[in-house]
Enzyme design. Structure first.
Site, PDB file in Angstrom:
ATOM      1  N   ARG A   1     -36.287 -21.092  46.821  1.00 23.33           N
ATOM      2  CA  ARG A   1     -36.754 -22.275  46.771  1.00 23.33           C
ATOM      3  C   ARG A   1     -35.862 -23.291  47.910  1.00 23.33           C
ATOM      4  O   ARG A   1     -34.682 -23.160  47.406  1.00 23.33           O
ATOM      5  CB  ARG A   1     -37.018 -22.813  45.535  1.00 23.33           C
TER       6      ARG A   1
ATOM      7  N   LYS B   1     -27.760 -28.135  47.041  1.00 25.09           N
ATOM      8  CA  LYS B   1     -27.248 -28.681  45.914  1.00 25.09           C
ATOM      9  C   LYS B   1     -25.603 -29.101  45.731  1.00 25.09           C
ATOM     10  O   LYS B   1     -25.016 -28.734  46.722  1.00 25.09           O
ATOM     11  CB  LYS B   1     -27.463 -27.770  44.786  1.00 25.09           C
TER      12      LYS B   1
HETATM   13  N1  HH2 Z   1     -34.469 -27.479  41.666  1.00 23.13           N
HETATM   14  C1  HH2 Z   1     -34.903 -29.064  41.750  1.00 23.13           C
HETATM   15  C2  HH2 Z   1     -36.256 -29.016  41.443  1.00 23.13           C
HETATM   16  N2  HH2 Z   1     -37.362 -28.043  41.016  1.00 23.13           N
HETATM   17  N3  HH2 Z   1     -37.682 -25.922  40.464  1.00 23.13           N
HETATM   18  C3  HH2 Z   1     -37.138 -24.727  40.482  1.00 23.13           C
HETATM   19  N4  HH2 Z   1     -37.717 -23.663  39.909  1.00 23.13           N
HETATM   20  N5  HH2 Z   1     -35.636 -24.448  40.604  1.00 23.13           N
HETATM   21  C4  HH2 Z   1     -34.858 -25.238  41.076  1.00 23.13           C
HETATM   22  O1  HH2 Z   1     -33.500 -24.938  41.249  1.00 23.13           O
HETATM   23  C5  HH2 Z   1     -35.292 -26.357  41.272  1.00 23.13           C
HETATM   24  C6  HH2 Z   1     -36.542 -26.948  40.887  1.00 23.13           C
HETATM   25  C7  HH2 Z   1     -34.248 -30.074  42.314  1.00 23.13           C
HETATM   26  O2  HH2 Z   1     -34.457 -30.026  43.635  1.00 23.13           O
HETATM   27  P1  HH2 Z   1     -35.050 -31.258  44.407  1.00 23.13           P
HETATM   28  O3  HH2 Z   1     -36.566 -30.781  44.171  1.00 23.13           O
HETATM   29  O4  HH2 Z   1     -34.789 -30.952  45.940  1.00 23.13           O
HETATM   30  O5  HH2 Z   1     -34.850 -32.637  43.831  1.00 23.13           O
HETATM   31  P2  HH2 Z   1     -35.562 -33.610  43.009  1.00 23.13           P
HETATM   32  O6  HH2 Z   1     -35.555 -33.076  41.621  1.00 23.13           O
HETATM   33  O7  HH2 Z   1     -34.502 -34.804  43.190  1.00 23.13           O
HETATM   34  O8  HH2 Z   1     -36.807 -33.814  43.580  1.00 23.13           O
END
Ligand code: HH2
Length: 294
Positions: free
Chosen positions: A277, A242
């Protein structure tokens, strides 16, 4: 949660050391890894990486081999400015991977990263075990009834605003106690989830690192994570790649923020997180192994 002094790890309360997901129970007496698999074209770090079924399943196989306990499948990005995805499109992205992974690895626990009750309903019918809702059930409260009916697990994450601005600073205004505000808002979502019929031991809480939080807010919440674990639920932390990791390390390319993410995750575990995660499963497992040994 036991008292933790000077970063010394203490065991979580007994009821926060397991997660019930339908007919399965995940033992959280030691921390577990949730592997991120975004089947999106536009996720901030792995967008487009799993855009064929074969590539997605290759990732899942490696994730299992490298020690992931849960696969978190997502079909909509929360990156600020990402295009909102209708439920039909989200399902078209997620379902083929869900169905194939569930058939090939029936023991694998699968959560679906969605805020939409239609997506949750179809995914749970196809065998998903949990719903990871980055709005904590705020955006489509029916999702909590869907989870309750299936007896599924749920991650209630803290955020504010809608999908396209929740990972921005648009709603990052807090009083002088950001962690207190986050805990109060999580407690409110737990109350809604409980009223919808979700059992206590099916709930995991997540303070939402980088969601409606400046980097300073995210750092404060991580520093004070024990106040979140004190709410009495297992806590998930997702710091993986992040922005604040990039700001602290100077690493601009998200996929190269592996070391900073692993260190943040070890510290989160030392402050009581039970689920991590991450995009980088092997690196996270190695870091957690050293932490456990020491
Ligand atoms: N962060 C993201 C998405 N889902 N769910 C939980 N529970 N906790 C988190 O910190 C979290 C999440 C954002 O990261 P990512 O899935 O890699 O990115 P994107 O939303 O661009 O797909």
């Amino acid at each position: 949660m036991g008292d933790a002094v000077n970063g010394v790890q203490t065991p979580p309360a007994a009821d926060a050391a397991r997660w019930r997901l339908r007919d399965r129970t995940l033992d959280l007496s030691s921390p577990r890894i949730m592997a991120i698999c975004n089947v999106t074209p536009d996720s901030f770090s792995d967008g487009g990486e799993h855009d064929s079924l074969d590539l997605a399943l290759e990732f899942v196989e490696a994730a299992i081999r490298n020690g992931a306990s849960v696969l978190d499948l997502g079909g909509e990005s929360t990156r600020p400015g990402a295009t909102p995805v209708p439920a039909g499109e989200e399902l078209a992205r997620v379902m083929p991977v869900l169905e194939a992974a569930h058939a090939r690895w029936p023991d694998l626990l699968i959560s679906i990263d969605t805020v939409k009750s239609e997506v949750a309903r179809d995914a749970l019918a196809a065998g998903a075990h949990a719903i990871n809702d980055v709005s904590g059930g705020r955006l489509d409260p029916t999702i909590l009834n869907v989870v309750a009916r299936a007896g599924a697990g749920v991650v209630l994450m803290h955020s504010r605003g809608g999908v396209s601005d929740m990972a921005s600073f648009a709603h990052a205004t807090y009083g002088d106690d950001v962690t207190g505000d986050v805990c109060a808002e999580l407690r409110a979502q737990v109350a809604v989830a409980t009223r919808a019929g979700i059992a206590h031991d099916a709930i995991v809480l997540d303070p939402g690192i980088g969601f409606s939080k400046t980097s300073a807010h995210s750092l404060t919440v991580l520093r004070e994570l024990q106040r979140v674990t004190a709410l009495g639920f297992p806590v998930l932390v997702g710091a993986s790649r992040k922005r604040f990791i990039g700001e602290l390390t100077g690493v601009t390319e998200p996929s190269r923020r592996v070391v900073g993410s692993a260190v943040a995750h070890v510290i989160a575990v030392r402050r009581g997180a039970r689920l991590i995660r991450t995009h980088d499963i092997a690196a996270t497992r190695e870091a957690l192994a050293i932490n456990a040994a020491l």
